[in-house]
Structure formats: C-alpha cells, structure tokens
Design an enzyme around this catalytic site. Structure first.
Site, PDB file in Angstrom:
ATOM      1  N   HIS A   1       0.828  -1.204   0.000  1.00 27.28           N
ATOM      2  CA  HIS A   1       0.000   0.000   0.000  1.00 27.28           C
ATOM      3  C   HIS A   1       0.866   1.259   0.000  1.00 27.28           C
ATOM      4  O   HIS A   1       0.592   2.215  -0.704  1.00 27.28           O
ATOM      5  CB  HIS A   1      -0.904  -0.028   1.235  1.00 27.28           C
ATOM      6  CG  HIS A   1      -1.902   1.076   1.293  1.00 27.28           C
ATOM      7  ND1 HIS A   1      -3.173   0.959   0.788  1.00 27.28           N
ATOM      8  CD2 HIS A   1      -1.818   2.325   1.786  1.00 27.28           C
ATOM      9  CE1 HIS A   1      -3.818   2.078   0.969  1.00 27.28           C
ATOM     10  NE2 HIS A   1      -3.028   2.938   1.574  1.00 27.28           N
TER      11      HIS A   1
ATOM     12  N   HIS B   1     -10.265   1.696  -2.230  1.00 26.81           N
ATOM     13  CA  HIS B   1     -10.527   1.277  -0.849  1.00 26.81           C
ATOM     14  C   HIS B   1     -11.290  -0.031  -0.879  1.00 26.81           C
ATOM     15  O   HIS B   1     -12.409  -0.132  -0.383  1.00 26.81           O
ATOM     16  CB  HIS B   1     -11.281   2.367  -0.088  1.00 26.81           C
ATOM     17  CG  HIS B   1     -10.702   2.643   1.256  1.00 26.81           C
ATOM     18  ND1 HIS B   1     -11.445   2.852   2.382  1.00 26.81           N
ATOM     19  CD2 HIS B   1      -9.422   2.727   1.669  1.00 26.81           C
ATOM     20  CE1 HIS B   1     -10.650   3.063   3.417  1.00 26.81           C
ATOM     21  NE2 HIS B   1      -9.420   3.001   3.005  1.00 26.81           N
TER      22      HIS B   1
END
Lengths: 254, 948
Positions: B227, B296
């Site tokens: 990430h 997300h």
C-alpha cells in the site's frame, strides 16, 4: 455607501457557507463566514451586521436531528442577540440545515403554540435534484419582493418534509413563502414526487414568520445565482434566484 | 449518584414496502418480512434523576411535534420479535458524542452516552431461529462495527470504557532467528512481509546489535507495505512469452511505463507528478488543480459503509495534503450481481446487494456531509466482483499557484490536527496489501473504521486558513499506517522525535505501537516553526490539535511512550531498505477467435442492454449524492429538460476562480476486455476517459490522467503479465494522446481465497480519469438532444468491435472477435470535435461506449425527450460494436457547413426528430424490413430505468 454586512455563522459540519456568501456578494453585500466558537467568544456581535443568514450543511453531523443542535446553540448562546436583531428588523434567512436550525430554535413558524419540525423525506432517502419554486403571491416578505417568476434551484437534503402542529395557521396568515411546482407542466406539484421531493404537505418549500423578515426554506436559491449554474442552461432563460438576495440587500441599504 | 438510563424514542420508523432497502435485503436472504419498525434507544450514564433525564430527552432527543419517549423497559412488544443493535465501544459515535456535549450545554452534564437501535419485526409465518439469526447478523448489523442481541432490553449500553493496560512494549527475537521463526513472527502479527524482507530486517538488527520492538517492526511493515511502498510497481520483472523465454526485463512498472510517459511528454501544464499526495497541474495563470484517485477495496468488502466512507475521506485528505481546497469527488464502484442467489455466496462474503447499498450510502454520507460535490462516476457489475468488490474514489482540488509548501525544516514542530486515536483501524496498510479469506472479517475487523466527515470539513477550513497565512512548511495527511506513515514520510530525510503521550486518545490502555499506527481518520500532520497560530486557528474552527514532537535533522525516527523510547530507527534503512522484489510475468499473446455469425434481434438486444445494471440509469444512487454544493457545477450527472438524462463527463467552475474556465472530468473503466487483451483494454479506457472529457468541454491538448489499477495476485505470472500489458497500453496511449499521468494508485491482491485453497481473482480492472479544462465553458454541449430538425453526425468509424462487448454480456455468450484495437488516429478526432465545441457549433453530443451506437442513441434521445432518425447500417458491429474516437453529435443546420470543415471525419447520419421514437435503419419507410430498430421513448425509459 458601504456594502451591507451579512453574518454567515458556521457550526462544525456546516458546508454551504461559501455558497451563501457568494450569493450575497453577488447581490452587493459583504458576507462574513464566522465559526460559532468565534462568535461565542465575542469576536463579533450580531448587531455588527445588517443581515443574518444561516447556511446549509450537516451541523454536528445531524446528530440528534437535522439542525437541532445548531438551533440549541442559537437559542442558548445567542438568544438575546437574536431577539434584539429581530426587534431591530434585521432580515434573517435559514437555508436547508439553516432552516432546520431556526425551526428547531423556534424562530419559525414563530408562534409559541405552533412548533414545527423538518422531518424525514417521504421516500426515506437523501435527495439531490433541481426543483421549481413558486413564490407565493400573498406573502409580502421583503425576501420575496423582487421575485415575479418561479425560480429553479437544487434541493439536497434527507429531512425536508415540513410538519407544523398547525399548518393551517401558517397558511392563514400567508406565511407560506415557496411551494414546489412541477417544472414541466408549471402546475403545483400536489405532493407528487419528484416535483415535490420530500412529500411536504401543501408542497411547502419555505415559510416566513409573521413579520416576513425571517425566511426559511429547504431548497438552495444560493446555488442559482448565475445562468451557467442552471440545469436548463441553454434550454430556458431566467429562473435565477439572485433577485431574492438583491431584495434583502436593498432593503437594509434603504 | 451515577445511574444508567435507557430511553426508547418514539414514534418508531415502520417500514412495510417491499422495495424498502431493509425489507428487500432481508428478502434476498430468504427472510420474508411484513413490517419492521425501528426505534432509537438512548443509553445515558450520569448523576441524574428521572426528571433530569426527561429534560435531556425532551430537549435533545424527541421530535417536538409528534415525538415521545419512555424508559426502554416500558416499551413492550406483544408476541413480536425484537432485535437490538448497537455500535461496538470505541467505534466513531458522533451521536453519542454530541449527546454528551449538548447535555452539558443545557446544564445536565452526563458521563457517557450512546444510541442504539431496537427493531420490532412482524413476519408471518413466524421466522425460524436460523432466519432470525441471519436477519440480525447479515441484514441489521455488521460484525465489524456493531453488536446485536435478540429480545427487548437485551443489549448492554456499550459505553466506551478504559481498556485493560496492555504490556508496554514487546521485544521481538529477530536476531539469530531461523527463517521459519521469522515467518512465524510475520504471520502472527499479519505484517505482510515476505521472507526476504524479514531477512533484511534480521540483518539490519543484527548489525545494530539488538532486537526490534513491536513498534519498530510494525513501523517497518507499514512503510514497506504494498500500500505504501508499491513494491510490485517498483519490482524488477522478467517477462516471459508462452514458450517460457524471457523477452523483456522491466525495471519497475511505475518508472518504465507510467512515469516514463509523463517524462517523455514533458507537459508544460504539469507542475507536480507522482511525488506528493496528489498531482498538481495548471488551471489558469493564478490557480492549480490538484488531482488524485484512490482505491478502498478490502475495507469496503468487510464493512461497505465504513470502507467506502473512509475511502472518500482518505482521497479528500490527499487533496488537503497538497494544500488544495477539495472541489469535486468522483466514485467508480464495481459490484457482483445484485440478484445473486445467496446460497452461492462463500462464507465470510457479504451479499453484493448489501455491499452495494452500504458502499453507496458510505460514499454519499461522506461527500454530502463534507460539502464537496460528487460530480461523476460509474457503477460496473460483474460476477468477479462478488468476492472482491472494488471502490475507487477520486478528488479534485484547487489552490493558488505556488501555495503548497513541501520542505519541513529541522526544529519545526510536528502538529497533528484532528481527532483522538483508538484501537479501531490498526494495520490498514498491511491489511489492504494481502489477499482476503473467509476469516479475514474476524481478524482484520479492527482495520476498518467509520469516518467522521464533519471533522474533515473543519480540517479544510483550518488548513486553507493556515495555508493563506503561510503558517506551515510541510503538510501531509494521516492515512493508512497512521502517524507511523505520515510522520515517517515527512521525516524521511530529517528524522523526528515524537512523544506519543501528547497524542489524544479515545480511551486509556493502548499500547505504544497501537497509538503510533492507529488510523483514526480525519487527521492532518503539519510542520511549523511556530505551532501556536495553527493551534489557535484550529480552536477557532472547533478542530482538535496537538503538538506531538519535532523534526530533528539527525536522520533518526525516534518515538517515545511513557518516558520510554519505543522506536529508534535509521530513516535511510526505513525508507530505502526494503529489498526490491523480483517477479516473473507471463505475457500471453492475444489471438482472438473468429466471431460466430449468429443473428441478433437488434431491438431486443438494445432493450436488454439498456436494462443491464452496468448501463441502466444510476439515478437511484446519484440522487443520494449532493452534486450541487459549492455552486460551481455546470455539467452534472443528469441533465436534459426533465433532469434525468445521463451526462458523459462533468464540468465545474472552481469556487474563487474567475469563472472564465471550467474544470472537466472524464472517466473510463471496463471490466470485460482485460481478460481478452489487457494492452488494448488500457487504450480503450484512456480513450473513453478522453471522449467523456471532450464532450464536457475539455481541451484534449491539455489533459492530465490518473491511473487506478485493481488486479489480482502479482505473484501469479499470468496476472502480472496482464498488469505489464496494461501498463504498456497506458504508456503508449498516453503518448499517443499527449496526456501525462500525474498520479495513480495500484490495488493488488484483489483475490478471494476459498477454504479449499482455490482463488477467485478480480477481473483485471483499470480506471482512467482524465482531468482537463474547458476554456469556453459557455459553449459546453448540453446533455441530451436539444431541438428537432438539427442534424446528427457520426464522428469516427461506423463499425465497432464486438470481442468483450456488452452485447455478448447480455446475450450470455462470448462469441469471439477482437476487442477494440488501439487507434492512434483517435486523437485527431478528439481535437477536431473539441475545436468545433470551442466555436460553439455543437448543441449536444454523446459517446457510444457500453453497448455501442444503438444504446447511445437511445440514451441521448431520451435525455432530450426527442426522437432520432438515423440512417445507419444495421449489422451488429455498427449497432453494438464498441471502439475508440467515436461520437454522436448534434449540430444546427446553420452550423453544419462550418462543423464539417472543422471535423472532416464527421458523417451526417440523420436528424433529431419531433417524434417520440428512436428509429435506426435505411430510411423512414423500410426500417423494420431492413432489420433496423424502432424504440419509443417510453420503451427506452422503462428499460433504462430498470432498478437492479
């Protein structure tokens, strides 16, 4: 001559403060956005301004009811200042969450024995769409004095269905300011979705107090000041809400 | 005396309609309800008597016109089924917090408050125990953030209490550990670090001569997570062909393809690309646009509302993090089929309808409350998204040129704006970088949170005021990894000394590493020589703030907790020590099948396409988003005389700018082509984004692009091969369109692993966002056809491609053929049309995308409530083919000659008619005989407004 000053108080979660400021600036006023905390600590007083305009948004996240805690702040922190301002004939506007707040604070409908509330839309969801509003001819509020035609502007709310203990009393004194029209046919919405987006009885979109100086409405006239904002841009002319702001600014200038 | 009170607030909200979302979702699970009534139950603790509690209820909780309250124990329900739900302690609880605050304001202070729900269920026949549990567990509550129980007054209040104190700091035995032991440590803490990375950690600490603390190893794991570190996009990749021979060596997809395209184009309008929270490009002489899109996905799969909610919150913070005022959000959502049989759902997977409703509510809640208009997006349905739904959220902001400071200085204070931390949302960066399994919901639940958008609205006000006053030297947002990522990144060269005792927290008992990593939302980190004016501004706007440390200049990241140093890391090791990954990609050659020549009922196929959930009107969703706030919106998701016709792109005048220019957004996404040909798919979505932007008025010679990849497991060589091909396509398309990438985000590991080890990867999905400028906003074409008698032109080829088409999707059968191929000449058509739009020659335009020309004509005519007479061939490639650089354009007869001069590739194919139908074929008399289509506007409306 100095431009009239408009106070736009901002609670945590207020978000159409800038929109409302733009509309009053377009009408020639000086609009000042001020957090409630700053007002509370005496940075300014309501009496320093000529117009009070409570903006839309989600004050305090709409916790415990839309506009309710903003209304509590107004009554609890600024109750005396509000009474004085009203007595001195200051125009007061509440749009969307601001309308919800001033209804919760008891400024509208304004009679002690007739509480009101903006409750959940009939369809149960947040609704954003352009609507058409008819300024009610019998209502002699200064806010409506320069509106001759229906205006178009968006609504954006989940709790916009106006309920009063006695709506008849508001109707009786010509306290209804705006009603929802069917924009295609030009007739009253008559409670039908989507022209009446929230199911308000009598297609009521906005009301005034008995003096006409306090106006509250769910739709956002501040979002239709320029023709480029119009959802019917290029298809129809007119329909802007700028005259409503011009009228209030002109009234406090004179 | 401190007492606890539970008050039921009436009247309840009784739902009886079959299409009510709760009743509908219950029905999806085979739980038929006649009615369900929801009461709020307020739990209050304080030194209060009954009269005082009554005052609180009357003044703060009860509707003044129709409302009432009574002790919850006295609200009885004869023979009815009762389920109670409430938040887990510590989850963001705005209602509870405001009840505490407001009670004090009316001089009845209380110690604790939270508001739960009581559901009264009416069903005949009576529900079985399994149905009752499914109703509570799957429909009314979400395990990640809520509790439930059956029976009135059965659920305890759930106040936030101080937690038992966790042992302060754990030391992890890494030095001297075997490889197996290293892996046990990594797995046990769900660090998401592989063996090579753990070995690097071991050798570093062996050199240092001590073992790491838990806080240090967690900091490393966050910083080195996919990430944060984009390991796959930086990895060295050997690309092999089908024979297994290495045909190409890639030195990082990001550098070799995306950044390379941007560097080659070297666009003068790009002011900052790939280096900060968001890209910065020129808007006009005075202002820059900031742009960013995020994914997300993992959180949204577990807690759809909270995941999508904080997804929007996160990308809006990215924009605040480059000192810009957010002015528009977009959302691209990918879900499984809403009518999926629940029996087909794997354990631990939420039903697509539940995911969709939660995600949409979460997106709307955040954007509406923060007051940033949601101006556009897409919703794509595909069975591959059932186990791995995708949520892309983008945001655009505006800032004065040169107003974003990026250089913290030694001695600057570290200021944190925003709320208190808790145990919720610990470890999001590592969580989102791993594949999902059935038990993920249980172990990673704490990685997901609920946002608090009104706090973030306050952050915007404070940061904009601080920026204009020049009060900070650097700023970033607190996202995945919490303070460990944000401060860690800002201190990557200088180093920092942080005291966690200064960080506000929701309750006592948090371990140091939990405070350091907590992803409590709605926080920004600023560097300032003098923090006092920022703290004063924050107080003025009602935003919490604290000074938590200083930037030191010694290159070490030091974190203290309870007087003890719990992190002392060399910043160079932390930021540059992650070993490069070495991966293998298998590049498949694409050999399309010959297309089978079955005949298609064109009329039925068009109606089926219009009703497909990916194509059908998204009005029910979009109405719940505020697309008007800020007053700048010019091209909104819906337009036309009835306000219900779909627009292509979005255009908005940024507040505070001159009004002479509009900011324009176009989006491209496709779920069907990637598995056929990922390279061509990339070209296709770039072209779609550009088309949509051009129709909304953008100048195609001043576009900037955002890339968002959502792919499966990159350790699978075939998946990585598709990713390599998609990046190559992005690079080549960007050069062809002269449109640079300025920011992006990759989301990998979008794979669901079943208990038997089999894996469901997501369809290779690329979302392209094109952001540009309309220099004559008054000439932006309208949405929907405008006037009968106007001419209709087709720009671009008549025939499109049918491989991976939506036609095949609705026919339920892939019938072969190539997907749309890259077309380097498309940019010329985009330029020509844009020139005509700039001269005000285009009344309206619509692009054939999903479903091709036939669907586009129907949408366009319906939006304008007028008919169309189109003289087109009626073969399936003309009616349903998809492809680049094609437009349907409406021009008045007076403007037609000049239009054709400017757009030589345009061909007149018909007229706008005063009729109430779309007619496509060879002339008015023989349309049906020629195999053409006649569809009335009513038929189009019925099909297109089908609610999935």
């Amino acid at each position: 001559m100095r431009a009239p000053k408009v106070l736009i108080p901002v609670a945590l979660g207020t978000n159409r403060d800038g929109d409302l400021a733009d509309a009053f600036e377009a009408a020639g006023a000086e609009a000042i956005r001020m957090p409630l905390e700053a007002l509370r600590h005496g940075e300014s007083k309501l009496a320093d301004f000529q117009i009070l305009a409570i903006p839309g948004g989600f004050s305090y996240g709409d916790a415990l009811g839309a506009g309710r805690l903003f209304g509590l702040d107004l009554v609890g922190w600024f109750g005396d200042q509000l009474r004085e301002a009203h007595e001195s004939e200051m125009p007061i506007l509440g749009v969307c969450n601001g309308f919800q707040a001033i209804v919760s604070a008891g400024l509208l409908p304004g009679e002690a024995d007739n509480p009101g509330v903006l409750t959940g839309n009939a369809r149960g969801t947040f609704e954003c769409r352009w609507v058409t509003l008819r300024p009610e001819p019998g209502n002699d509020s200064i806010w409506l004095s320069e509106l001759t035609e229906p205006i178009r502007c968006p609504v954006a709310h989940a709790e916009g269905r106006f309920v009063a203990a006695n709506l008849g009393a508001v109707e009786q004194r010509n306290g209804v300011a705006f009603r929802y029209l069917d924009g295609v046919s030009g007739e009253l919405a008559n409670g039908t979705y989507p022209a009446n987006p929230n199911g308000s009885a009598g297609d009521v979109a906005g009301i005034t107090d008995s003096t006409g100086r306090i106006l509250g409405l769910m739709p956002h006239p501040e979002n239709h000041i320029w023709s480029r904002q119009d959802i019917l841009r290029g298809r129809r002319t007119g329909g802007q809400a700028l005259p409503m702001f011009n009228a209030a600014v002109a009234a406090v200038r004179s | 005396m401190t007492l606890e009170w539970a008050l039921a607030i009436g009247p309840g909200h009784r739902r009886t309609n079959a299409d009510d979302p709760v009743i509908l979702t219950a029905a999806t699970f085979g739980i038929p309800l006649d009615a369900i009534t929801e009461y709020r139950v307020a739990h209050v603790r304080g030194d209060l008597d009954g009269a005082q509690v009554g005052t609180i209820a009357t003044r703060l909780l009860v509707d003044p016109v129709n409302g009432w309250f009574k002790p919850a124990a006295e609200l009885t329900h004869d023979n009815e089924l009762v389920i109670e739900t409430g938040l887990r302690p510590g989850v963001t609880d705005r209602e509870g917090a405001e009840l505490i605050r407001a009670s004090a304001q009316i001089d009845h202070p209380i110690d604790a408050a939270t508001i739960g729900r009581r559901w009264i269920i009416e069903a005949s026949p009576a529900l079985t125990p399994d149905q009752i549990e499914a109703l509570a567990y799957r429909v009314l509550h979400n395990e990640v953030i809520e509790r439930w129980s059956i029976g009135a007054n059965s659920l305890a209040a759930g106040f936030v209490e101080d937690q038992p104190v966790t042992p302060l700091t754990e030391i992890l035995a890494v030095v001297g550990a075997s490889d197996d032991e290293l892996q046990t440590i990594a797995n046990g803490r769900r660090l998401g670090l592989n063996l090579i990375e753990m070995q690097q950690v071991r050798s570093h600490f062996t050199e240092v001569g001590r073992n790491p603390t838990d806080a240090e190893i967690e900091t490393i794991a966050q910083t080195w997570s996919e990430h944060c570190a984009h390991k796959t996009f930086r990895a060295a990749i050997d690309v092999t062909n089908e024979a297994g021979e290495i045909v190409l060596h890639v030195n990082g997809l990001l550098d070799q393809y995306l950044r390379a395209a941007t560097n080659t184009i070297d666009a003068p309008w790009v002011h900052s690309a790939f280096v900060d929270n968001a890209g910065l490009v020129r808007f006009d002489d005075d202002f820059d646009i900031a742009l960013k899109a995020e994914t997300h996905n993992h959180p949204s799969a577990l807690e759809p509302f909270g995941g999508a909610n904080t997804g929007v919150g996160g990308v809006v913070r990215d924009i605040i993090g480059v000192s810009a005022k957010p002015i528009a959000v977009i959302d691209i959502l990918c879900f499984g089929p809403p009518d999926l049989d629940p029996a087909a759902l794997p354990d631990g997977v939420l039903h697509p309808r539940r995911v969709r409703d939660g995600v949409i509510a979460g997106v709307g809640d955040y954007g509406n409350k923060i007051g940033v208009p949601n101006v556009g997006g897409a919703i794509v349905y595909d069975s591959s998204y059932t186990t791995t739904p995708l949520v892309f959220a983008g945001c655009v902001g505006i800032l004065p040129v040169g107003s974003h400071p990026t250089e913290p200085r030694p001695g600057d204070s570290i200021v944190v704006l925003g709320g208190a931390v808790g145990r919720d949302g610990v470890g999001g960066a590592t969580f989102s970088s791993q594949t999902m399994q059935a038990e993920t919901a249980n172990v990673a639940g704490s990685s997901v949170q609920i946002g608090d958008p009104i706090v973030e609205k306050g952050l915007i006000d404070v940061v904009m005021a601080a920026r204009d006053a020049g009060l900070y030297t650097a700023i970033t947002d607190c996202g995945a990894g919490g303070l460990s990522s944000s401060i860690g990144e800002m201190a990557s060269e200088l180093g920092a000394d942080v005291d966690l005792d200064s960080v506000p927290r929701k309750y006592q008992g948090l371990a140091g590493w939990e405070i350091w990593l907590s992803e409590a939302q709605e926080r920004m980190v600023l560097a300032a020589a003098d923090p006092t004016p920022i703290l004063e501004l924050a107080a003025r706007w009602g935003v919490d703030s604290s000074v938590v440390g200083t930037f030191t200049g010694d290159g070490r990241l030091v974190v203290r907790h309870g007087g003890e140093s719990i992190v002392d890391l060399d910043c160079t090791f932390l930021h540059d020590g992650c070993p490069l990954h070495h991966l293998v990609a298998n590049l498949q050659t694409v050999a399309p099948m010959q297309r089978s020549a079955d005949s298609v009922d064109a009329r039925a196929a068009t109606l089926a396409l219009l009703a497909h959930p990916t194509i059908a009107s998204k009005e029910a969703t979009i109405r719940t988003y505020d697309h008007e706030v800020m007053g700048g919106t010019m091209v909104r998701p819906f337009g036309g005389p009835h306000g219900d016709g779909a627009a292509n792109g979005a255009a908005t005048i940024p507040p505070g700018t001159s009004g002479d220019r509009a900011m324009v957004i176009g989006i491209g996404v496709n779920a069907l082509m990637g598995d056929h040909d990922a390279y061509a798919m990339a070209w296709h979505v770039v072209d779609e984004a550009v088309r949509n932007a051009v129709i909304a008025g953008a100048d195609p010679d001043e576009l900037s692009l955002l890339d968002n990849f959502a792919f499966g497991n990159p350790n699978n060589p075939d998946t990585l091969g598709q990713l390599v091909a998609a990046c190559q396509g992005c690079h080549d398309a960007a050069l062809s369109f002269n449109a640079p990438f300025v920011s992006g985000k990759d989301s990998l590991y979008n794979v669901f692993v079943h208990p038997d080890g089999s894996a469901d990867p997501v369809a290779p999905t690329l979302v392209l966002t094109a952001v540009g400028i309309a220099k004559q906003p008054e000439n932006i074409p309208l949405t929907g056809v405008v006037a009968a008698g106007n001419y209709v032109f087709l720009v671009g080829p008549e025939r499109g491609a049918l491989g991976g088409s939506h036609l095949d999707l609705v026919l339920g059968k892939a019938r072969g053929g190539a997907v749309p191929q890259p077309d380097p000449s498309a940019i010329e058509r985009h330029r020509e049309l844009a020139a005509a739009i700039g001269e005000g020659l285009v009344a309206s335009a619509h692009d054939p995308s999903e479903g091709g020309l036939s669907v586009a004509a129907c949408e366009w005519a319906f939006a304008g409530r007028l008919g169309l007479e189109l003289r087109l061939a009626t073969d399936e490639a003309t009616l349903f083919g998809e492809g680049p650089g094609r437009y349907l354009v409406e021009v008045t007869p007076q403007n037609a000659d000049r239009f054709v001069e400017l757009v030589p590739s345009a061909k007149r194919v018909g007229d706008v008619s005063a009729g109430d139908a779309v007619r496509i074929g060879f002339g008015p008399d023989d349309i049906e005989d020629s195999g053409g289509i006649i569809l009335t506007l009513d038929e189009i409306e019925t099909a297109w407004k089908t609610q999935p």
